[in-house]
Design a protein around this motif. Structure first.
Motif, short mmCIF file in Angstrom:
data_model
loop_
_atom_site.label_atom_id
_atom_site.label_comp_id
_atom_site.label_asym_id
_atom_site.label_seq_id
_atom_site.Cartn_x
_atom_site.Cartn_y
_atom_site.Cartn_z
N UNK A 45 1.67 6.71 8.07
CA UNK A 45 0.31 6.89 8.60
C UNK A 45 -0.70 6.93 7.45
N UNK A 46 -1.91 6.47 7.74
CA UNK A 46 -3.00 6.61 6.78
C UNK A 46 -3.08 5.56 5.71
N UNK A 47 -2.36 4.45 5.84
CA UNK A 47 -2.41 3.41 4.81
C UNK A 47 -3.71 2.61 4.85
N UNK B 212 13.64 5.54 10.66
CA UNK B 212 13.18 6.93 10.72
C UNK B 212 12.82 7.43 9.32
N UNK B 213 11.62 7.96 9.17
CA UNK B 213 11.17 8.47 7.87
C UNK B 213 10.11 9.54 8.13
N UNK B 214 10.05 10.60 7.31
CA UNK B 214 9.09 11.69 7.57
C UNK B 214 7.63 11.24 7.66
N UNK B 215 7.27 10.14 7.00
CA UNK B 215 5.86 9.77 6.90
C UNK B 215 5.39 8.82 7.99
N UNK B 216 6.29 8.32 8.83
CA UNK B 216 5.91 7.33 9.83
C UNK B 216 5.76 7.97 11.20
N UNK B 217 5.06 7.31 12.12
CA UNK B 217 4.88 7.88 13.46
C UNK B 217 6.20 8.10 14.18
N UNK B 218 6.33 9.26 14.79
CA UNK B 218 7.54 9.60 15.54
C UNK B 218 7.55 8.83 16.85
N UNK C 236 0.83 -1.20 0.00
CA UNK C 236 0.00 0.00 0.00
C UNK C 236 0.87 1.26 0.00
N UNK C 237 0.32 2.33 -0.56
CA UNK C 237 1.02 3.61 -0.56
C UNK C 237 0.19 4.66 0.16
N UNK C 238 0.88 5.56 0.82
CA UNK C 238 0.21 6.64 1.54
C UNK C 238 -0.56 7.51 0.55
#
Length: 342
Positions: free
Chosen positions: A237-239, A155-161, A47-49
């Motif tokens: 997030x949001x997948x 660590x990636x900008x799109x994943x939960x911190x 899946x893609x965001x």
């Protein structure tokens, strides 16, 4: 059919009918179902965001700090979900709802089910991502989260911190200053109420109250297809579909900090109106489930987490070292006011 409906083009009329159907409230299943976790490997989907979400997060990493703060403020306000207050039965409601009248979990700390009345509040639909937390870190001139050499693989900008409790709270309260709103971490009661779509008897915080592996929860072997690292790590997030209230990833993709101190006996003395948790303690309440565990937690499951977690890790020279690990310690913020945010 009304005269106005007769005059609508067929496509428009079909849209209206479909919209009204989709708007129907989702009710919790009397007997929650869980599909098979294992799906044929060739059928697993990467899946893609959603593009709009990915674009917003990407934009947070560009421009001056002031411009990024302005973009973050706009996004935070747009992502809030207003949660109308009400009364619900907090805790393991299995004896009230399940056909067998048995508890849903073996967690002794979510007993006994008790009545709680909450005031209205608003809560973020997504967990806080690294893209958002980086804006805060840069604006406050504090260290970025998970910025060590052993953390960068996930660590990636799109994943939960993943952050310790205090940093999560500091971020939410900083957002309060930026937005001029009373923002903080949600209380444990607020988190459960929202995960259960205003306290309904939802065992899982999915779109239909069931577990459909591969559709609303990652199937076994699918997570590696979702994560930027290609490993069993946090995924964007949001997948997957949100719960009926609109919360994404409340049943997976890491735990979430709440504001409450943990006390295993707190439910026995909890006030009925807007409980805030014990006055003091040594651990905080986390909800949800850690990364890498295929079990899906029910919406009532509680965990006691130290404010500072440590775990053994392998360094570059293959020796063991004690490092602080917060990979699974995510969070989302809430606006502590009864009126919707305008």
């Amino acid at each position: 059919m009304s005269r106005r409906a007769k005059s609508l083009p067929l496509a428009a009329l079909s849209y209206c009918l479909l919209s009204s159907t989709f708007a129907a409230p989702v009710k919790p299943p009397k007997v929650p179902q869980m599909s098979k976790q294992y799906i044929e490997e060739s059928k697993l989907v990467a899946l893609k965001q959603p593009a709009p979400v990915a674009a917003e997060l990407d934009a947070l990493g560009k421009g001056t700090t002031a411009e990024r703060v302005a973009l973050l403020r706009k996004k935070i306000l747009a992502d809030l979900i207003f949660v109308k207050g009400g009364t619900f039965m907090m805790g393991d409601f299995g004896p009230l709802w399940s056909p067998e009248k048995l508890p849903y979990s073996d967690d002794p700390t979510n007993k006994a089910v008790h009545e709680v009345t909450l005031s209205s509040f608003s809560i973020a639909k997504y967990k806080t991502t690294y893209a958002e937390f980086d804006v805060y870190s840069d604006a406050t001139k504090t260290d970025r989260a998970a910025n060590g050499p052993l953390d960068k693989i996930y660590r990636h900008p799109t994943v939960p911190a993943g952050v310790p409790w205090q940093r999560a709270k500091d971020y939410c309260q900083w957002l309060g200053k930026v937005t001029q709103l009373p923002i903080d971490l949600p209380t444990e009661a607020q988190w459960e109420y929202a995960a259960r779509s205003r306290g309904q008897f939802f065992v899982w915080a999915t779109d239909n109250g069931n577990i459909d592996y591969g559709r609303n929860i990652p199937a076994a072997g699918q997570m590696e297809l979702l994560t930027p690292s290609g490993e069993i790590d946090p995924y964007p997030v949001g997948l997957f579909p949100p719960n009926p209230l609109g919360l994404y990833d409340a049943s997976h993709d890491g735990e979430e900090w709440t504001n409450d101190w943990f006390d295993e006996n707190y439910y026995k003395v909890s006030p009925k109106r807007d409980p805030q948790g014990p006055a003091a303690g040594t651990k905080k309440v986390a909800r949800g489930w850690p990364i890498g565990d295929s079990i899906v937690p029910n919406t009532m499951y509680r965990r006691a987490r130290l404010l500072h977690e440590s775990a053994a890790a392998t360094t570059a020279d293959s020796t063991k070292a004690e490092v602080t690990s917060y990979r699974s310690s995510g969070f989302r913020c809430a606006v502590q006011q009864p009126a919707p945010v305008r």
